[in-house]
Design a protein around this motif. Structure first.
Motif, PDB file in Angstrom:
ATOM      1  N   THR A 102      41.906  91.411  20.643  1.00 30.95           N
ATOM      2  CA  THR A 102      40.794  90.496  20.384  1.00 30.95           C
ATOM      3  C   THR A 102      39.823  91.035  19.341  1.00 30.95           C
ATOM      4  O   THR A 102      38.820  90.409  19.063  1.00 30.95           O
ATOM      5  CB  THR A 102      40.026  90.207  21.679  1.00 30.95           C
ATOM      6  OG1 THR A 102      39.644  91.454  22.264  1.00 30.95           O
ATOM      7  CG2 THR A 102      40.867  89.441  22.667  1.00 30.95           C
ATOM      8  N   LEU A 104      40.439  91.511  16.162  1.00 29.45           N
ATOM      9  CA  LEU A 104      40.656  90.957  14.826  1.00 29.45           C
ATOM     10  C   LEU A 104      40.464  89.450  14.864  1.00 29.45           C
ATOM     11  O   LEU A 104      40.877  88.788  15.816  1.00 29.45           O
ATOM     12  CB  LEU A 104      42.077  91.287  14.363  1.00 29.45           C
ATOM     13  CG  LEU A 104      42.378  92.776  14.229  1.00 29.45           C
ATOM     14  CD1 LEU A 104      43.859  92.996  14.055  1.00 29.45           C
ATOM     15  CD2 LEU A 104      41.619  93.349  13.059  1.00 29.45           C
ATOM     16  N   ASN A 105      39.843  88.931  13.815  1.00 26.68           N
ATOM     17  CA  ASN A 105      39.658  87.487  13.739  1.00 26.68           C
ATOM     18  C   ASN A 105      41.017  86.810  13.544  1.00 26.68           C
ATOM     19  O   ASN A 105      41.706  87.074  12.569  1.00 26.68           O
ATOM     20  CB  ASN A 105      38.726  87.153  12.576  1.00 26.68           C
ATOM     21  CG  ASN A 105      38.299  85.714  12.586  1.00 26.68           C
ATOM     22  OD1 ASN A 105      39.002  84.849  13.138  1.00 26.68           O
ATOM     23  ND2 ASN A 105      37.158  85.432  12.011  1.00 26.68           N
ATOM     24  N   PRO A 106      41.398  85.939  14.488  1.00 27.70           N
ATOM     25  CA  PRO A 106      42.748  85.358  14.433  1.00 27.70           C
ATOM     26  C   PRO A 106      42.992  84.449  13.231  1.00 27.70           C
ATOM     27  O   PRO A 106      44.140  84.165  12.908  1.00 27.70           O
ATOM     28  CB  PRO A 106      42.836  84.564  15.733  1.00 27.70           C
ATOM     29  CG  PRO A 106      41.427  84.303  16.139  1.00 27.70           C
ATOM     30  CD  PRO A 106      40.645  85.481  15.655  1.00 27.70           C
ATOM     31  N   LEU A 107      41.936  83.996  12.575  1.00 30.68           N
ATOM     32  CA  LEU A 107      42.126  82.995  11.526  1.00 30.68           C
ATOM     33  C   LEU A 107      42.276  83.583  10.118  1.00 30.68           C
ATOM     34  O   LEU A 107      42.498  82.862   9.166  1.00 30.68           O
ATOM     35  CB  LEU A 107      40.965  82.000  11.522  1.00 30.68           C
ATOM     36  CG  LEU A 107      40.742  81.250  12.827  1.00 30.68           C
ATOM     37  CD1 LEU A 107      39.676  80.197  12.642  1.00 30.68           C
ATOM     38  CD2 LEU A 107      42.026  80.598  13.301  1.00 30.68           C
ATOM     39  N   TYR A 108      42.100  84.900   9.995  1.00 28.92           N
ATOM     40  CA  TYR A 108      42.226  85.495   8.671  1.00 28.92           C
ATOM     41  C   TYR A 108      43.344  86.530   8.652  1.00 28.92           C
ATOM     42  O   TYR A 108      43.589  87.199   9.650  1.00 28.92           O
ATOM     43  CB  TYR A 108      40.916  86.168   8.263  1.00 28.92           C
ATOM     44  CG  TYR A 108      39.787  85.206   8.051  1.00 28.92           C
ATOM     45  CD1 TYR A 108      39.864  84.243   7.056  1.00 28.92           C
ATOM     46  CD2 TYR A 108      38.647  85.253   8.833  1.00 28.92           C
ATOM     47  CE1 TYR A 108      38.832  83.348   6.850  1.00 28.92           C
ATOM     48  CE2 TYR A 108      37.610  84.357   8.640  1.00 28.92           C
ATOM     49  CZ  TYR A 108      37.710  83.414   7.645  1.00 28.92           C
ATOM     50  OH  TYR A 108      36.689  82.530   7.453  1.00 28.92           O
ATOM     51  N   TYR A 152      49.006  87.438   9.575  1.00 28.91           N
ATOM     52  CA  TYR A 152      47.870  87.201  10.465  1.00 28.91           C
ATOM     53  C   TYR A 152      47.972  88.112  11.687  1.00 28.91           C
ATOM     54  O   TYR A 152      49.080  88.535  12.061  1.00 28.91           O
ATOM     55  CB  TYR A 152      47.873  85.739  10.906  1.00 28.91           C
ATOM     56  CG  TYR A 152      47.483  84.807   9.789  1.00 28.91           C
ATOM     57  CD1 TYR A 152      46.142  84.547   9.538  1.00 28.91           C
ATOM     58  CD2 TYR A 152      48.441  84.226   8.973  1.00 28.91           C
ATOM     59  CE1 TYR A 152      45.774  83.716   8.496  1.00 28.91           C
ATOM     60  CE2 TYR A 152      48.080  83.396   7.931  1.00 28.91           C
ATOM     61  CZ  TYR A 152      46.742  83.141   7.693  1.00 28.91           C
ATOM     62  OH  TYR A 152      46.366  82.334   6.678  1.00 28.91           O
ATOM     63  N   TYR A 154      48.119  87.603  14.792  1.00 28.03           N
ATOM     64  CA  TYR A 154      49.044  87.250  15.865  1.00 28.03           C
ATOM     65  C   TYR A 154      50.479  87.661  15.547  1.00 28.03           C
ATOM     66  O   TYR A 154      51.340  87.651  16.428  1.00 28.03           O
ATOM     67  CB  TYR A 154      48.973  85.746  16.165  1.00 28.03           C
ATOM     68  CG  TYR A 154      49.652  84.857  15.149  1.00 28.03           C
ATOM     69  CD1 TYR A 154      50.993  84.498  15.302  1.00 28.03           C
ATOM     70  CD2 TYR A 154      48.967  84.385  14.042  1.00 28.03           C
ATOM     71  CE1 TYR A 154      51.620  83.696  14.370  1.00 28.03           C
ATOM     72  CE2 TYR A 154      49.585  83.591  13.102  1.00 28.03           C
ATOM     73  CZ  TYR A 154      50.913  83.249  13.273  1.00 28.03           C
ATOM     74  OH  TYR A 154      51.542  82.465  12.353  1.00 28.03           O
ATOM     75  N   GLN A 155      50.735  88.004  14.286  1.00 27.47           N
ATOM     76  CA  GLN A 155      52.088  88.410  13.923  1.00 27.47           C
ATOM     77  C   GLN A 155      52.332  89.903  14.145  1.00 27.47           C
ATOM     78  O   GLN A 155      53.387  90.408  13.809  1.00 27.47           O
ATOM     79  CB  GLN A 155      52.357  88.033  12.460  1.00 27.47           C
ATOM     80  CG  GLN A 155      52.460  86.529  12.276  1.00 27.47           C
ATOM     81  CD  GLN A 155      52.364  86.102  10.820  1.00 27.47           C
ATOM     82  OE1 GLN A 155      51.435  86.467  10.117  1.00 27.47           O
ATOM     83  NE2 GLN A 155      53.317  85.322  10.368  1.00 27.47           N
TER      84      GLN A 155
END
Lengths: 324, 328
Positions: A102, A104-108, A152, A154-155
């Motif tokens: 959590t 890291l910002n998931p959108l960047y 990203y 999530y990867q």
């Protein structure tokens, strides 16, 4: 000895509540030398994380620094205005949090987050910053960094993400990193890798580390010195070897005895009887006295100060007696 | 991405198919179209001839597919009440409704978003509390009451704004717009506020609670610990993370704004589709009702499709199928 990198003196952290002020960190002092790794151990609620947050100036309201001072390279930083403190955060003091999933910002993409941080603190162009970011990612052991930089969060797996977080914290070579339980959320097999990596990187970059954890194993393996906290106070500060082998304070002794050993066969794991008091009812005198096996009369009345006992500093009346 | 859009398009077409079915059933089973179209003195033979010429004696599936074919060309026949083609009627009315809805939605976004961000960043500020109390009014007062109150204050008592109609409009092709004229703009103020107020407060409250939520997350703490500026943290990191729910709600709300402009249009005698629809209900003007149904369904489908594509743009985690396709 040259001047310490970080000098914390008589730091107090308070939480004002409706039913009076709670003192969460009570009058602690310690120093950190350049390049040194200092472990901070203690139970949950002992004030470890609050100490870390106050150093980087991210204490969450209503918590506040009620007294004492924090100096970085002899510059006082605990009372700096927000816009100046921001220039210290990330550039001179970095922080790593518990949960890489959590942090890291998931959108960047991780590249964008790295470049953003690098550009905030340096004059690099995007291309230079990107190159620097790829090098950093390679350094923290991300395979195919040049390609992965555009992925990203999530990867990435948990361990890989914590590597990215470390790269982010180290990206402009801070003097000090506060690692708040950096491995607690990770798999045991990954924990060792991350700790080894952190240790190696900090040695290479000459970065000092405050390693907050409740895992004595991690401290024993990584830290140069260790500080043991109990109920918002420092009870023992010393070299890791010294403290692990021959802890002086009864609480530290209890902690060390509680580490399970592979070589000794035991029926039951050792534990310290009782629980740490809540912030509302910290007893008079030594905070540990109700649980202490060697409790004396003076322990119930007067608080022991941190005193030099050989190479270590201990806050316990039984050692004061030895001295006098 | 293309596979995703094609899948969504197919789903949209299924939705439209079922809506068409409902509209068709209404056409055929709510009253007798021939009965509606002819006078009381038309002979039985004439009625039968009309029935035959309208194709009403064909089997039901044939009629249904003819209906769909016509609907695809937006042909819904002749309005019973106006004796004119439904398409023409909607062409006249559609710009008024779309203009009103668009301005209302824009107002609610342009005002609601910053208000929500502010209230989320400064939850204890007095201005935030004012916003919140104000939003309670917006959420709880019914549309027609707000409209009537506005008319009472600004049209009747103060006399600043017109109480009904669109004012002067300009025609660009078949499209009419009140935006370039002063009287048109003045006429637009009260209806768009009335229509947009609920959405404005909804968006504000949503953005506020999402902001509060996001600001507590670890990645915001970590962003602070990296020394990023407040601007970068609030607008770069926090706001973008609040956008997914905001896009969802705004999208759905734009659909509702168009569909429920009926009440506002009635209060302000706005010459849009809503007013046309309401009159059609009074007169059992089924072609208009069917067309309205299809049109509103079409708007909803288009908006939902746009929302889905926007998700895709905002949140990389939703591009999972893309990642798989690349084998990464």
């Amino acid at each position: 000895m040259n001047t310490p990198l970080l000098n914390v003196e008589n730091l107090c952290i308070e939480f004002p509540t409706r039913r009076g002020t709670l003192v969460a960190v009570d009058d602690i002092s310690f120093t950190i030398n350049p390049g040194e790794i200092v472990g901070v151990v203690g139970e949950s609620g002992a004030g470890k994380s609050l100490t870390g947050q106050s150093i980087i100036g991210l204490l969450e309201p209503p918590g506040r620094i009620a007294g004492g001072s924090i100096r970085l390279n002899d510059q006082r930083i605990d009372n700096l205005p927000e816009n100046q403190m921001r220039k210290i955060r990330g550039k001179k003091i970095g922080m790593i949090f518990q949960d890489p999933l959590t942090s890291l910002n998931p959108l960047y993409t991780i590249g964008k987050q790295l470049i953003e941080t690098i550009q905030t603190h340096t004059d690099m162009t995007v291309t230079q910053a990107r190159e620097h970011a790829v090098n950093l990612l390679e350094e923290v052991g991300i395979p195919a960094a040049a390609k992965r930089i555009d992925h990203y969060p999530y990867q990435f797996s948990g361990g890989m993400r914590q590597r990215v977080v470390i790269a982010l914290a180290l990206c402009v070579n801070p003097l000090l990193i506060i690692a708040d339980e950096p491995t607690t959320a990770l798999d045991v097999s990954i924990q060792a890798q991350i700790i080894t990596l952190l240790k190696k990187l900090c040695k290479d970059h000459g970065t000092a580390v405050i390693l907050i954890t409740h895992d004595m194993g991690v401290i024993a393996e990584t830290a140069d010195r260790v500080a043991v906290m109990y109920a918002g106070r420092l009870v023992e500060v010393g070299l890791v070897r010294q403290v692990v082998k021959q802890a002086a304070h009864p609480y530290a002794k209890g902690l060390m005895n509680a580490i399970p050993s592979l070589t000794k066969r035991v029926e039951k794991l050792t534990q310290i009887d009782g629980t740490m008091p809540g912030l509302k009812d910290i007893p008079n005198g030594c905070a540990f006295h109700p649980r202490c096996p060697d409790c004396m009369d003076i322990c119930r009345e007067k608080r022991p100060e941190l005193t030099d006992i050989g190479p270590t500093q201990v806050a316990c009346w039984s050692y004061h007696d030895c001295k006098h | 991405m293309p596979a995703f859009i094609i899948r969504r398009l197919l789903q949209s077409m299924i939705v439209m198919f079922f809506v068409a079915m409902v509209a068709f059933l209404m056409f055929n089973y709510v009253g007798d179209p021939v009965h509606q179209m002819v006078g009381i003195d038309t002979s039985f033979e004439d009625r039968e001839a009309l029935r035959e010429s309208l194709g009403l004696n064909d089997p039901v599936p044939v009629q249904f597919f003819r209906f769909i074919g016509n609907a695809a060309k937006f042909e819904f026949g002749i309005s019973y009440q106006h004796k004119r083609s439904v398409t023409g009627l909607f062409k006249e009315r559609l710009p008024a409704t779309l203009e009103l809805s668009f301005v209302a939605a824009l107002l609610s976004l342009v005002i609601g978003l910053p208000m929500g961000v502010y209230a989320g960043l400064k939850p204890d500020g007095w201005l935030s509390k004012v916003f919140l109390s104000f939003s309670l009014i917006g959420v709880s007062l019914p549309t027609f009451l707000i409209g009537i109150l506005l008319i009472f204050i600004f049209a009747v008592t103060l006399g600043w704004l017109p109480s009904y109609g669109r004012g002067e409009v300009m025609h660009i092709g078949w499209w009419s717009t009140g935006l370039p004229t002063i009287s048109g703009l003045k006429a637009l103020i009260m209806p768009s506020i009335t229509l947009g107020l609920f959405q404005l407060t909804l968006i504000m409250r949503l953005v506020r609670s999402e902001m509060l939520e996001v600001l507590r997350t670890d990645y915001i703490k970590f962003a602070r610990a990296r020394g990023l500026s407040n601007r970068a943290i609030y607008f770069g990191h926090a706001l973008k993370n609040t956008l997914v729910p905001v896009i969802t709600i705004t999208g759905l709300q734009i659909g509702s704004i168009i569909a429920f402009a009926i009440i506002t249009e009635t209060v302000f005698q706005w010459p849009g589709m809503g007013l046309l629809f309401l009159q059609a209900i009074h007169n059992v003007d089924i072609p208009i009702m069917a067309a309205y149904l299809m049109l509103v369904a079409f708007f909803f489908v288009v908006i939902n499709l746009t929302v889905d594509i926007l998700y895709y743009v905002v949140d990389p985690r939703l591009r999972l199928d893309l990642g798989k396709a690349n084998g990464s």
